[in-house]
Write an enzyme that holds these catalytic residues in place. Structure first.
Site, short mmCIF file in Angstrom:
data_model
loop_
_atom_site.label_atom_id
_atom_site.label_comp_id
_atom_site.label_asym_id
_atom_site.label_seq_id
_atom_site.Cartn_x
_atom_site.Cartn_y
_atom_site.Cartn_z
N TYR A 1 -12.14 23.81 1.51
CA TYR A 1 -10.74 23.89 1.94
C TYR A 1 -10.36 25.36 2.00
O TYR A 1 -10.63 26.11 1.06
CB TYR A 1 -9.84 23.15 0.95
CG TYR A 1 -8.36 23.24 1.27
CD1 TYR A 1 -7.51 24.04 0.50
CD2 TYR A 1 -7.80 22.54 2.33
CE1 TYR A 1 -6.14 24.12 0.78
CE2 TYR A 1 -6.44 22.61 2.62
CZ TYR A 1 -5.62 23.41 1.84
OH TYR A 1 -4.28 23.50 2.12
N ASP B 1 -14.54 32.96 1.15
CA ASP B 1 -13.16 32.59 0.79
C ASP B 1 -13.10 32.52 -0.73
O ASP B 1 -13.51 31.53 -1.33
CB ASP B 1 -12.78 31.25 1.43
CG ASP B 1 -11.36 30.87 1.03
OD1 ASP B 1 -10.84 29.87 1.57
OD2 ASP B 1 -10.76 31.56 0.18
N LYS C 1 -3.92 33.45 -5.14
CA LYS C 1 -3.80 32.99 -6.52
C LYS C 1 -3.73 34.11 -7.55
O LYS C 1 -2.70 34.78 -7.69
CB LYS C 1 -4.93 32.00 -6.82
CG LYS C 1 -4.87 30.74 -5.92
CD LYS C 1 -5.97 29.76 -6.21
CE LYS C 1 -6.09 28.71 -5.14
NZ LYS C 1 -5.17 27.57 -5.33
P1 KE4 Z 1 -2.72 28.62 -0.37
O1 KE4 Z 1 -2.21 28.68 1.06
O2 KE4 Z 1 -2.53 27.24 -1.00
O3 KE4 Z 1 -2.19 29.75 -1.22
O4 KE4 Z 1 -4.31 28.89 -0.32
C1 KE4 Z 1 -5.11 28.04 0.46
C2 KE4 Z 1 -6.52 28.07 -0.10
C3 KE4 Z 1 -7.49 28.79 0.57
N1 KE4 Z 1 -8.76 28.86 0.11
C4 KE4 Z 1 -9.12 28.23 -1.03
C5 KE4 Z 1 -10.53 28.33 -1.51
C6 KE4 Z 1 -8.16 27.47 -1.76
O5 KE4 Z 1 -8.54 26.84 -2.91
C7 KE4 Z 1 -6.84 27.38 -1.29
C8 KE4 Z 1 -5.77 26.57 -1.99
N2 KE4 Z 1 -6.20 25.78 -3.09
C9 KE4 Z 1 -5.44 24.57 -3.33
C10 KE4 Z 1 -6.01 23.93 -4.60
N3 KE4 Z 1 -7.25 23.34 -4.39
C11 KE4 Z 1 -3.98 24.81 -3.44
C12 KE4 Z 1 -3.18 23.68 -4.07
C13 KE4 Z 1 -2.29 23.01 -3.06
O6 KE4 Z 1 -2.71 22.84 -1.89
O7 KE4 Z 1 -1.19 22.63 -3.48
#
Ligand code: KE4
Length: 428
Positions: free
Chosen positions: A144, A238, A266
């Protein structure tokens, strides 16, 4: 435990917010029960609106490596707030945080800040396409990378939790440029390069956290590097989740392989909205205003967010023993869970790197998305519910990763294992 106030808050939220939440995975849909509405966070604990306290293994999905309400970060934010919330003009804080990041990664000369991991990855993909003048991208099933259109194809995290790895609303004209490969499977990647001579980049979570916790094989990453070099494609790590969580240098501190571009999120915001992407100058200088690839953001490099990120990163860099301490606690936890599950006759696969950990209700080692999908999600849901009512807050999906923060001590870890011993027996 009773959840009367969370239940009421959830009903009210659903009247004005789709699904009552601002991010789908928070809705507890795959584990059942009402999502907890949070009153405050303190150190290793979350406290919900009913006054129930939980040891928090989610930590806002990764950012809070020091736990909630860290005094150093709080002080830095308050100091920044007093000078103004946002200027839409450059500040020295951005340069300071960018310099800190560039100083840690030999593959990064320059960094651009944005406001989320999604924005960082979306921008990195556009830059890779602009730099290589190619349109196709390779991603891995189960990884993801945020919810930008090109990447919502066989995605993990909330997408797979809801069984919609590829989302409606994304035109096939777009996703036809997204080629899919299997994690830890070089044959499937070579197939992509056979089918397209137009690949701009390969993007991977080098330590996958969104199909559950699945580290890549070192040999696989190295072969990816070789293949990208052979075909003139950029390799993008990523590290929005693994960055500063797996190691001070993220996956690059764990594996030998060096990427062309890295995305962050994060932890680099310390709990405030920050994303970033970085690469060697030759690539980054393609970005507007010096280069032709456009990318922008009103709150990019926001001074308050930069203050939180700087305080967080400086504290990490100054604390040499941090990741060793956190990994020891992560391993103590997962080994304890494994032992408790074995006693109850439950098949559990466990893993941990740095402050990241995961477990699958599965009788075989999970190496990719197909393996992950064979996990017993119903038993995961029962585990989640059983632990929640005993005061332990785990990620509300089998396809997520857990985190250890520095505010956690061994007594919390051991209490978690004891509670799990009871829950495993209940759900066996
Ligand atoms: P954000 O747009 O959520 O800040 O980041 C996206 C993203 C990109 N790349 C990786 C490897 C990520 O894990 C994420 C976001 N992680 C999720 C948790 N697995 C965010 C939680 C959510 O979607 O509420």
């Amino acid at each position: 435990m009773q959840y009367k106030k969370s239940i009421k808050a959830y009903e009210k939220a659903k009247e004005v917010i789709p699904g009552g939440v601002d991010s789908p995975v928070r809705a507890f849909k795959s584990v059942g029960g009402t999502p907890l509405f949070i009153k405050k966070g303190e150190g290793a604990y979350l406290v919900d609106v009913d006054g129930n306290a939980y040891v928090d293994y989610v930590q806002s999905w990764g950012p809070l490596i020091f736990g909630h309400s860290d005094k150093t970060i709080e002080k830095a934010v308050i100091k920044a707030v007093k000078k103004g919330l946002s200027f839409g003009a450059p500040t020295k804080a951005e340069t300071k945080l960018a310099s800190l990041i560039c100083g840690l990664f030999e593959s990064i000369d320059k960094v651009r800040f944005v406001s989320s991991g999604t924005e960082a990855v979306m921008s990195a993909i556009r830059l890779a396409r602009g730099f290589t003048c190619k349109d196709d991208i390779v991603k891995f099933e189960g990884c993801y990378h945020g919810h930008s259109d090109s990447l919502l194809v066989q995605a993990g995290s909330g997408a797979v939790t809801f069984g919609t790895p590829s989302s409606p609303g994304v035109p096939s004209d777009l996703t036809k440029h997204t080629l899919l490969a299997k994690y830890n499977d070089m044959k499937s990647v070579k197939e992509c390069f056979k089918n397209s001579k137009n690949i701009a980049c390969v993007i991977i979570e080098p330590i996958a956290g969104n199909m559950g916790f699945v580290p890549s094989d070192a040999k696989f990453l190295q072969e990816l590097r070789t293949l990208c070099d052979k075909h003139g494609a950029l390799l993008i790590f990523d590290e929005v989740m693994s960055g500063f969580r797996a190691h001070l240098k993220g996956a690059q501190g764990v594996y030998e392989t060096k990427p062309d571009m890295v995305t962050f999120g994060k932890v680099i915001g310390g709990g405030m909205p920050v994303g970033a992407f970085g690469a060697r100058a030759e690539i980054m200088d393609k970005l507007s205003p010096d280069g032709p690839v456009y990318q922008a953001g009103t709150l990019s490099g926001n001074p308050v967010a930069m203050a939180a990120g700087l305080a967080s990163l400086e504290k990490i860099i100054d604390d040499e023993g941090l990741h060793v301490r956190l990994e020891a606690k992560a391993k103590r936890l997962v080994e304890g869970l494994k032992c408790a599950a074995d006693e109850a006759g439950i098949a559990l696969q466990v893993g941990a790197i740095g402050s990241m950990f995961g477990f699958f209700f599965n009788d075989k080692v999970v190496k990719n998305f197909d393996d992950a999908l064979t996990s017993d999600t119903k038993r995961f849901a029962l585990f989640h519910q059983g632990m929640l009512k005993r005061g332990f807050y785990f990620a509300c999906s089998q396809f997520e990763t857990g985190f250890i923060c520095d505010a956690m001590d061994e007594s919390m870890i051991d209490a978690t294992i004891e509670a799990a011993r009871v829950v495993f027996k209940e759900i066996a």
